[in-house]
Design an enzyme around this catalytic site. Structure first.
Site, PDB file in Angstrom:
ATOM      1  N   CYS A  73       0.836  -1.212   0.000  1.00  0.00           N
ATOM      2  CA  CYS A  73       0.000   0.000   0.000  1.00  0.00           C
ATOM      3  C   CYS A  73       0.864   1.253   0.000  1.00  0.00           C
ATOM      4  CB  CYS A  73      -0.928   0.018   1.210  1.00  0.00           C
ATOM      5  SG  CYS A  73      -2.118  -1.330   1.202  1.00  0.00           S
ATOM      6  N   ARG A 155      -8.960  -3.498  -0.505  1.00  0.00           N
ATOM      7  CA  ARG A 155      -8.027  -2.987  -1.517  1.00  0.00           C
ATOM      8  C   ARG A 155      -8.776  -2.778  -2.826  1.00  0.00           C
ATOM      9  NH1 ARG A 155      -3.043  -2.804  -1.471  1.00  0.00           N
ATOM     10  NH2 ARG A 155      -2.692  -4.029  -3.342  1.00  0.00           N
TER      11      ARG A 155
HETATM   12  C1  BEZ Z   1       0.470  -4.482   2.026  1.00  0.00           C
HETATM   13  O1  BEZ Z   1       1.630  -4.833   1.942  1.00  0.00           O
HETATM   14  O2  BEZ Z   1       0.079  -3.440   1.521  1.00  0.00           O
HETATM   15  C2  BEZ Z   1      -0.502  -5.343   2.814  1.00  0.00           C
HETATM   16  C3  BEZ Z   1      -0.019  -6.298   3.665  1.00  0.00           C
HETATM   17  C4  BEZ Z   1      -0.911  -7.081   4.373  1.00  0.00           C
HETATM   18  C5  BEZ Z   1      -2.278  -6.874   4.252  1.00  0.00           C
HETATM   19  C6  BEZ Z   1      -2.737  -5.897   3.380  1.00  0.00           C
HETATM   20  C7  BEZ Z   1      -1.842  -5.127   2.672  1.00  0.00           C
END
Ligand code: BEZ
Length: 251
Positions: A73, A155
């Protein structure tokens, strides 16, 4: 005895609430293409936000994250910040939410703004990071996937048009960073096809590539018979227009 009866009444009274909550989680209701964008009021790094009203007649891109300081993210936010001017030029506002609290959003924003990502120099994050620690907005947008660990799959990307209607949606898993180029491409394609109802964009289309004609009229069909036609086709149901910068009015 009164205690046992009390427990029994309490159990009966809370059971419907729990079962309803479970049902909601099992069938998250994603606002679908054509639906009005659900509205919400929330705190953000840019102050209180009334969504979508505060963004007026702009396009709005609602981009969600499960948690602050998550690695994938973080790269997505840096790429969005880098491309923000391109979104602005297209009349689109970015609104980023994360299921975390405002204090952590400010800390994440400060940390991200100090990073020299891809040797581009530090970037400013001008778009709001919206507080969704209670998962209210994520649930409103059907982003809490019931079979995933709470929040993990928040997401999503929602493309919302000038009339506040959802026009495109996608979800990516935590392991795969979303592609800013694709977000821009989708926005440009939506705007292009809005500008001319008769135009569609083929697979892998990029701005400048030929577009497709959905419903050729008689004048277009006449033009297609010419050697110097601005149309070409692979089949009667696959007609392309190679001069996408010209007006779609029949020549
Ligand atoms: C990420 O790396 O953005 C992430 C890691 C674990 C859960 C959701 C997102």
């Amino acid at each position: 005895m009164r205690f046992i009866v009390g427990i029994l009444i309490w159990t009966l009274s809370v059971t419907p609430i729990w079962s309803q909550k479970k049902t909601n989680m099992e069938s998250p209701s994603v606002p679908l293409i054509g639906d009005p964008a659900p509205s919400f009021v929330a705190e953000s790094t840019n102050g209180t936000i009334h969504f979508p009203a505060d963004f007026g007649r702009n396009w709005k891109i609602l981009f969600s994250h499960p948690r602050d300081f998550t690695p994938v993210c973080s790269t997505e936010i840096l790429e969005l910040a880098h491309a923000e001017r391109e979104f602005e030029k297209l009349g689109a506002k970015l609104v980023v939410l994360s299921s975390d609290k405002l204090e952590t959003h400010f800390a994440w924003k400060t940390a991200l703004e100090e990073i020299d990502y891809k040797d581009r120099g530090p970037v400013k994050i001008n778009f709001p990071l919206v507080d969704d620690q209670a998962y209210e907005i994520s649930d409103l947008y059907g982003m809490s996937h019931p079979n995933a660990k709470r929040g993990k799959n928040i997401r999503g990307v929602f493309f919302i048009d000038r009339e506040d209607r959802v026009r495109a949606i996608y979800f990516y898993p935590a392991e795969i960073g979303r592609n800013t180029e694709e977000t821009l491409r989708t926005l440009i394609a939506l705007q292009k096809t809005d500008d001319d109802f008769n135009v569609k964009t083929p697979a892998n289309w990029y701005p400048g590539d030929p577009v497709m004609i959905a419903y050729p009229n008689t004048l277009m069909e006449e033009n297609m018979k010419r050697d110097d036609s601005i149309y070409f086709q692979y089949a009667w149901f696959m007609i392309f227009w190679q001069n996408e910068n010209a007006s779609s009015a029949v020549p």
